[in-house]
Design a protein around this motif. Structure first.
Motif: not given
Length: 423
Positions: A220-232, A309-311
């Motif tokens: 098995x393996x992991x993958x990670x990224x980050x989502x930056x959101x301007x608002x909920x 550009x909301x995310x």
């Protein structure tokens, strides 16, 4: 358009047509100057029709006698400095004061991790960890266990990795049985699991690639990224995998599909919610034998690509700094990009209009002082009226940096230094 990656070459075509034609009352065509402004640091080659490239701009000077429907072409390449780059230009005719903007061409890049159609292209990967194979792959409860913990500070639920971070996994505590061999160069160089960046260009991250883990089974393996959101924001993750997959958003497991399957396409539809600021997206992909891959797209709650550009998607756990700022902010009327409004701004607009292509505006929106969606002499007059005729403030954004509230035109803002746009 596929995501542009470092070292790629972009082929660009401009279609030329004579919309004026022989309509009654229209003047004869004059000589035409066409410009294309490339992103900072980019170069152009193989420019057709005797176009010339200098200072980041391609200029075609086309005599009226040679104007005919057809195409202008060139190839461009350069550094990736943001999630989406842009190309835009102008058309000017001799004897005509109007300079017509050419609609900007957005260039999605792999840097931002999100393609134009919503594919998550950039991931931090960790593994491959050995498992019990089919017994794990088809068991949701076993899939949800922690395979990476160091039995100290690092757990699957809370880890916020950055590229190069090592995880001293304790195999007597973690669900994994050990670290499997990876064929890719510089993966886990010290024999300790290490997060590394992988930027793909299509719908699928193929772990079997020899540049990644190669042909290994029961892993098995992991993958990670980050989502930056301007608002909920409510959104949709759509995933596919060979074999099974679990998805976590922040600390919550939002999807587990314990299945042995070949690549099915993007078939697992997962409604999710992102909170204002940074959100961690983690995938766990399990393999018994045969192919091993996954892909995830990120769209709005209706399944449509997120085009504003909301995310922003990044591999930097500190890359948000709170909600991301608007990508294209400026102050109206500051045409020369020096942070203030004075007569030099009116002169800049006039130079752009009548300088034969020698003067460029990095932010056309800033030069559009009357906010009518085009650059013409009325904008210089508007600036002078504001300065010397007490005609009041210019349209927003005026006092503070902001986006164009009437952004339905073809003007863009590639660079505006006082607000940090494009720098």
């Amino acid at each position: 358009m596929p995501a542009y990656g470092e070292g790629d070459t972009l082929a660009v075509t401009l279609a030329i047509s004579n919309i004026r034609g022989d309509k009654p009352g229209c003047p004869d065509l004059g000589d035409v100057t066409i410009t294309e402004q490339l992103p900072e640091g980019w170069t152009a080659t193989e420019i057709s029709n005797d176009g010339a490239f200098a200072g980041g701009t391609i200029v075609w000077q086309i005599p009226a006698a040679q104007l005919a429907p057809g195409q202008l072409t060139y190839k461009a390449s350069g550094p990736i400095t943001r999630a989406t780059l842009g190309i835009s230009g102008t058309v000017a005719e001799k004897g005509n004061d109007l300079v017509t903007p050419i609609g900007g061409l957005p260039i999605p890049t792999v840097l931002g991790g999100l393609s134009a159609d919503g594919m998550l292209l950039s991931w931090l990967l960790l593994g491959p960890y050995m498992t019990t194979g089919s017994a794990t792959t088809k068991n949701a409860a076993l899939m949800r266990l922690d395979y990476l913990t160091d039995d100290a500070d690092i757990t699957e639920a809370t880890v916020m990795p950055a590229e190069g971070d090592e995880v001293d996994t304790q195999y007597d505590v973690a669900a994994s049985l050990g670290l499997a061999f990876a064929s890719g160069p510089d993966i886990n160089p010290s024999g300790i699991p290490q997060w590394f960046a992988w930027r793909d260009s299509d719908v699928q991250v193929n772990f079997d690639d020899t540049m990644l883990f190669g042909a290994v089974d029961n892993v098995m393996a992991y993958g990670v990224c980050y989502v930056c959101a301007k608002e909920d924001i409510a959104a949709t993750l759509t995933a596919g995998s060979d074999d099974s997959i679990q998805i976590l958003v922040n600390e919550e497991s939002v999807w587990t599909n314990p299945v042995e399957r070949a690549w099915p396409g993007l078939v697992d539809i997962v409604p999710v919610s992102f909170t204002k600021g940074i959100n961690r997206v983690m995938v766990k992909v399990f393999e018994t034998g045969g192919g091993w891959n996954f892909g995830v797209s990120l769209t709005d709650e209706n399944g449509d690509p997120i085009t504003d550009d909301s995310i922003v998607v990044t591999l930097d756990p500190d890359g948000c700094g709170g909600p991301p700022p608007p990508l294209f902010t400026f102050k109206r009327g500051d045409a020369n990009d020096d942070g203030k409004r004075d007569i030099a701004d009116a002169i800049k607009v006039l130079g752009y209009l009548f300088g034969g292509g020698a003067t460029q505006l990095g932010c056309l929106d800033a030069g559009d002082a009357n906010d009518d969606g085009k650059i013409d002499i009325a904008d210089a007059i508007k600036i002078l009226g504001h300065l010397f005729a007490s005609s009041g403030p210019l349209p927003e954004p005026f006092d503070a940096c902001g986006e164009d509230p009437t952004d339905t035109d073809t003007l863009d803002c590639r660079t505006y230094t006082p607000c940090g746009t494009g720098v």
